[in-house]
Design a protein around this motif. Sequence first.
Motif, PDB file in Angstrom:
ATOM      1  N   UNK A 199       1.044  -1.408  -0.004  1.00 39.47           N
ATOM      2  CA  UNK A 199      -0.187   0.160   0.080  1.00 39.47           C
ATOM      3  C   UNK A 199       0.844   1.150  -0.143  1.00 39.47           C
ATOM      4  N   UNK A 200       0.304   2.387  -0.304  1.00 35.88           N
ATOM      5  CA  UNK A 200       1.240   3.615  -0.277  1.00 35.88           C
ATOM      6  C   UNK A 200       0.488   4.809  -0.703  1.00 35.88           C
ATOM      7  N   UNK A 201       1.135   5.670  -1.283  1.00 37.44           N
ATOM      8  CA  UNK A 201       0.631   7.288  -1.817  1.00 37.44           C
ATOM      9  C   UNK A 201      -0.289   7.282  -2.819  1.00 37.44           C
ATOM     10  N   UNK A 202      -0.632   6.030  -3.524  1.00 40.08           N
ATOM     11  CA  UNK A 202      -1.409   6.177  -4.526  1.00 40.08           C
ATOM     12  C   UNK A 202      -2.970   5.586  -4.124  1.00 40.08           C
ATOM     13  N   UNK A 203      -3.184   5.475  -2.867  1.00 45.27           N
ATOM     14  CA  UNK A 203      -4.561   5.130  -2.223  1.00 45.27           C
ATOM     15  C   UNK A 203      -4.808   3.513  -2.784  1.00 45.27           C
ATOM     16  N   UNK A 237      -5.246  -8.626  -7.428  1.00 40.30           N
ATOM     17  CA  UNK A 237      -6.237  -7.649  -7.374  1.00 40.30           C
ATOM     18  C   UNK A 237      -5.871  -6.333  -7.018  1.00 40.30           C
ATOM     19  N   UNK A 238      -6.339  -5.214  -7.251  1.00 34.02           N
ATOM     20  CA  UNK A 238      -6.306  -3.901  -6.819  1.00 34.02           C
ATOM     21  C   UNK A 238      -7.504  -3.604  -5.869  1.00 34.02           C
ATOM     22  N   UNK A 239      -7.417  -3.563  -4.799  1.00 36.32           N
ATOM     23  CA  UNK A 239      -8.453  -3.027  -3.624  1.00 36.32           C
ATOM     24  C   UNK A 239      -8.573  -1.446  -3.739  1.00 36.32           C
ATOM     25  N   UNK A 240      -9.970  -1.349  -3.587  1.00 36.06           N
ATOM     26  CA  UNK A 240     -10.145   0.386  -3.877  1.00 36.06           C
ATOM     27  C   UNK A 240     -11.001   0.643  -2.803  1.00 36.06           C
ATOM     28  N   UNK A 241     -10.954   1.974  -2.458  1.00 37.14           N
ATOM     29  CA  UNK A 241     -11.912   2.242  -1.188  1.00 37.14           C
ATOM     30  C   UNK A 241     -11.313   3.413  -0.228  1.00 37.14           C
ATOM     31  N   UNK A 242     -10.049   3.261  -0.206  1.00 35.83           N
ATOM     32  CA  UNK A 242      -9.355   4.343   0.701  1.00 35.83           C
ATOM     33  C   UNK A 242      -9.543   5.753   0.008  1.00 35.83           C
ATOM     34  N   UNK A 243      -9.681   6.671   0.616  1.00 30.89           N
ATOM     35  CA  UNK A 243     -10.061   8.087  -0.052  1.00 30.89           C
ATOM     36  C   UNK A 243      -8.560   8.963   0.051  1.00 30.89           C
ATOM     37  N   UNK A 244      -7.537   8.118   0.535  1.00 32.07           N
ATOM     38  CA  UNK A 244      -6.311   9.087   0.598  1.00 32.07           C
ATOM     39  C   UNK A 244      -5.148   7.991   0.833  1.00 32.07           C
ATOM     40  N   UNK A 245      -3.988   8.490   0.993  1.00 34.59           N
ATOM     41  CA  UNK A 245      -2.824   7.684   1.061  1.00 34.59           C
ATOM     42  C   UNK A 245      -2.810   6.598   2.268  1.00 34.59           C
ATOM     43  N   UNK A 303     -10.272  10.298  14.771  1.00 31.76           N
ATOM     44  CA  UNK A 303     -10.411  11.428  14.254  1.00 31.76           C
ATOM     45  C   UNK A 303      -9.253  12.193  13.765  1.00 31.76           C
ATOM     46  N   UNK A 304      -8.144  11.216  13.302  1.00 35.16           N
ATOM     47  CA  UNK A 304      -6.985  11.675  12.368  1.00 35.16           C
ATOM     48  C   UNK A 304      -6.275  10.374  11.844  1.00 35.16           C
ATOM     49  N   UNK A 305      -5.547  10.570  10.925  1.00 31.47           N
ATOM     50  CA  UNK A 305      -4.842   9.477  10.221  1.00 31.47           C
ATOM     51  C   UNK A 305      -4.472   8.226  10.967  1.00 31.47           C
ATOM     52  N   UNK A 306      -4.887   7.038  10.419  1.00 33.71           N
ATOM     53  CA  UNK A 306      -4.283   5.786  11.061  1.00 33.71           C
ATOM     54  C   UNK A 306      -3.251   5.453  10.437  1.00 33.71           C
ATOM     55  N   UNK A 307      -1.970   5.276  11.407  1.00 35.78           N
ATOM     56  CA  UNK A 307      -0.618   5.027  10.927  1.00 35.78           C
ATOM     57  C   UNK A 307      -0.345   3.742  10.945  1.00 35.78           C
ATOM     58  N   UNK A 308      -0.892   2.682  11.689  1.00 37.95           N
ATOM     59  CA  UNK A 308      -0.257   1.358  11.862  1.00 37.95           C
ATOM     60  C   UNK A 308      -1.537   0.512  12.351  1.00 37.95           C
ATOM     61  N   UNK A 309      -1.476  -0.629  11.534  1.00 39.74           N
ATOM     62  CA  UNK A 309      -2.419  -1.714  12.262  1.00 39.74           C
ATOM     63  C   UNK A 309      -1.680  -3.080  12.550  1.00 39.74           C
ATOM     64  N   UNK A 310      -2.228  -4.017  13.435  1.00 36.39           N
ATOM     65  CA  UNK A 310      -1.631  -5.192  13.953  1.00 36.39           C
ATOM     66  C   UNK A 310      -2.831  -5.908  14.130  1.00 36.39           C
ATOM     67  N   UNK A 311      -2.973  -7.329  13.950  1.00 40.32           N
ATOM     68  CA  UNK A 311      -3.963  -8.467  14.004  1.00 40.32           C
ATOM     69  C   UNK A 311      -3.560  -9.337  15.013  1.00 40.32           C
ATOM     70  N   UNK A 312      -4.718  -9.872  15.844  1.00 32.81           N
ATOM     71  CA  UNK A 312      -4.677 -10.957  16.240  1.00 32.81           C
ATOM     72  C   UNK A 312      -5.798 -12.015  15.961  1.00 32.81           C
ATOM     73  N   UNK A 313      -6.079 -13.160  16.210  1.00 31.36           N
ATOM     74  CA  UNK A 313      -7.125 -13.829  15.710  1.00 31.36           C
ATOM     75  C   UNK A 313      -8.510 -13.425  15.809  1.00 31.36           C
ATOM     76  N   UNK A 314      -8.632 -12.514  16.777  1.00 31.80           N
ATOM     77  CA  UNK A 314     -10.225 -12.154  16.899  1.00 31.80           C
ATOM     78  C   UNK A 314     -10.224 -10.489  16.827  1.00 31.80           C
ATOM     79  N   UNK A 315      -8.896  -9.647  16.955  1.00 34.19           N
ATOM     80  CA  UNK A 315      -9.056  -8.306  16.736  1.00 34.19           C
ATOM     81  C   UNK A 315      -8.437  -7.665  15.808  1.00 34.19           C
ATOM     82  N   UNK A 316      -8.610  -6.474  15.599  1.00 32.13           N
ATOM     83  CA  UNK A 316      -7.907  -5.368  14.898  1.00 32.13           C
ATOM     84  C   UNK A 316      -7.383  -4.256  15.879  1.00 32.13           C
TER      85      UNK A 316
END
Length: 307
Positions: A86-90, A104-112, A154-167
């Motif tokens: 992922x990156x700057x091209x959304x 596949x190219x997934x699309x739906x984010x409105x920004x980077x 209320x602002x940019x999401x910078x980082x995500x991690x996952x467990x089996x049941x959680x984001x």
Amino acid sequence: MASSSSSASAGAGLPSKEAAVLKGHEGAVLAVRYNKDGKYCLSCGKDRSLRLWNPAKGIHIKTYNGHAREVRDVAVSSDNSKLSSCGGDRQLLYWDVSTGRIIRKFQGHDSEINSVKFNEQAAALVSGGYDRSVRAWDCRSNRFDPIQVIDTFSDSVTSVVLTKTEIIAGSVDGTVRTFDIRNGREIVDELGQSVNSVALSYDEGCVLAGCLDSTIRLLDRASGEKLQEYKGHENKAFKMDSCLTNTDAHVVSGSEDGRVFFWDLVDGTVVNSFKAHASVVTGISYHPIESCMLTSSVDGTVRMWRT
């Protein structure tokens, strides 16, 4: 977990000896990630490309081109057959590793887009971005749109991690938010400082949150209580990784002055630091088994470190 008697002995056995320099990116390398077993790694950066390496041998294997702007993050599936970037091209690209084909190219984010992760079965992808949202995508169907959108930030999401049941996601709004996928419940931990990376301990009992006040915070997942803080490095402007070593005994992070820092998990003291790069250290990936790690930098290189 016993705290070490002295910082010298505590720092022993931590990787700080350069074992390989991986060159090939033109411009800043923004992230580096080991694959599941640590035999290969992927890097991505400003030159819009992804690169697959055998870091132990210092060999470049393949380059993946398909993004129109810089690539900010890359993830590899648990069976090593697919990757996502992922990156700057959304765009969120889903690739076949061996052929280099974009599935596949997934699309739906409105920004980077800043961050991407596979779930354990690699059936789904989760991403977070500048549009203040976390989105989940189905890799097995033919859908191009997200199957879930979480937009409580209320602002940019910078980082995500996952467990089996959680984001779990960190945001510039100063929160770490945990979403239980099964019941839709959300837990919010307010840190009061912009979060630019989140990582899980190997036992999944704690979350490590790197913040833009040059402080890393360790949170207990069950209670949300802050267990420790780690300071000494410089992080005020750049998105950079911090993580735990594979024994959960130490915290490791890059720094904007090109250094890498190790802290004792329990007492928060710096047990080692060394100059790793000529510029900002953006990415850190710790080997799943060995005492070995990778760093990426604005200086255009990826470096492997051993004890």
